[in-house]
Design an enzyme around this catalytic site. Structure first.
Site, mmCIF file in Angstrom:
data_model
loop_
_atom_site.group_PDB
_atom_site.id
_atom_site.type_symbol
_atom_site.label_atom_id
_atom_site.label_comp_id
_atom_site.label_asym_id
_atom_site.label_seq_id
_atom_site.Cartn_x
_atom_site.Cartn_y
_atom_site.Cartn_z
ATOM 1 N N ASN A 78 0.803 -1.222 0.000
ATOM 2 C CA ASN A 78 0.000 0.000 0.000
ATOM 3 C C ASN A 78 0.836 1.273 0.000
ATOM 4 O OD1 ASN A 78 -1.561 -2.086 2.133
ATOM 5 N ND2 ASN A 78 -2.716 -1.410 0.343
ATOM 6 N N ILE A 85 1.055 6.856 0.072
ATOM 7 C CA ILE A 85 0.359 5.880 0.912
ATOM 8 C C ILE A 85 -1.083 5.742 0.453
ATOM 9 C CG2 ILE A 85 -0.300 5.312 3.288
ATOM 10 C CD1 ILE A 85 1.922 7.499 4.057
ATOM 11 N N CYS A 86 -1.528 4.523 0.241
ATOM 12 C CA CYS A 86 -2.921 4.254 -0.099
ATOM 13 C C CYS A 86 -3.666 3.958 1.199
ATOM 14 C CB CYS A 86 -3.013 3.068 -1.060
ATOM 15 S SG CYS A 86 -4.701 2.752 -1.603
ATOM 16 N N LEU A 87 -4.355 4.986 1.703
ATOM 17 C CA LEU A 87 -5.076 4.876 2.970
ATOM 18 C C LEU A 87 -6.305 5.768 2.884
ATOM 19 C CD1 LEU A 87 -4.910 3.750 5.940
ATOM 20 C CD2 LEU A 87 -3.768 5.895 6.514
ATOM 21 N N ASP A 122 -6.351 -3.406 -1.955
ATOM 22 C CA ASP A 122 -6.370 -2.009 -2.395
ATOM 23 C C ASP A 122 -4.921 -1.519 -2.511
ATOM 24 O OD1 ASP A 122 -7.310 0.479 -3.113
ATOM 25 O OD2 ASP A 122 -7.684 1.131 -1.053
#
Length: 194
Positions: A78, A85-87, A122
């Site tokens: 992620n 950052i994928c959050l 994701d």
């Protein structure tokens, strides 16, 4: 004005009561540019590593989320090679979950949790996500190797950065202080919780 007073309160709270294994400070005395460090959690491939993040606070904060990225390379599904950052907590609705009631401390804690529990469904890095799902031993081996190469402190209490320049001789000192702060914070929490 709301942004400045809110940030001052948040920084006071982060200094007085930081989340375990996290430290955050102003970069060069500017309130809209922060740096943070997260200590890799126990029983994760990031254990023993100290990961530095850059935080930029937008003009519309807290109505817009802070922009955060890792400065320390990390092998994670992620988090991409640029440190993005994928959050969900870092994105506005409808695709994200940012709300003005969230704060920097909450987001740093969420990033710490993401490090401990990646979300391969994701990903930002499809190849690492696939490795995590279908060949976890290889993923763990590579993540540990990256942690050892990039996030383990070479000199006790020092975090090596690319930011050391003749113009900024104090940077090494401040990083040394903050690395110790994050580590001491984690150790203090362990003592209190045990």
């Amino acid at each position: 004005m709301q942004r400045v007073s809110r940030l001052k309160r948040e920084m006071q709270l982060l200094t007085a009561e930081p989340p375990p294994g996290v430290s955050c400070w102003q970069s060069e005395g500017r309130l809209d540019e922060l740096q943070a460090q997260i200590v890799g959690g126990a029983n994760t491939p990031y254990e023993g590593g100290v990961f530095t993040l850059e935080i930029n606070i937008p003009e519309r904060y807290p109505f817009e989320p802070p922009k955060m990225r890792f400065l320390t390379p990390i092998y994670h599904p992620n988090i991409d090679n640029a440190g993005r950052i994928c959050l969900d907590a870092l994105k506005l609705p409808p695709k994200g979950a940012w709300r003005p009631s969230l704060n920097i401390s909450t987001v740093l804690t969420s990033i710490q949790l993401l490090m401990a529990e990646p979300n391969p469904d994701d990903p930002l890095m499809a190849d690492i996500s696939s490795e995590f799902k279908y060949n976890k031993p290889l993923y763990l081996e590579k993540a540990k190797k990256w942690t050892a190469e990039h996030a383990i402190q070479k000199n006790k209490g020092c975090v090596e950065t690319d930011g050391k320049t003749p113009e900024n001789k104090n940077l090494k000192t401040s990083h040394k202080r903050e690395a110790l702060s994050a580590q001491e914070n984690l150790e203090h929490t362990k003592k209190v919780c045990l």
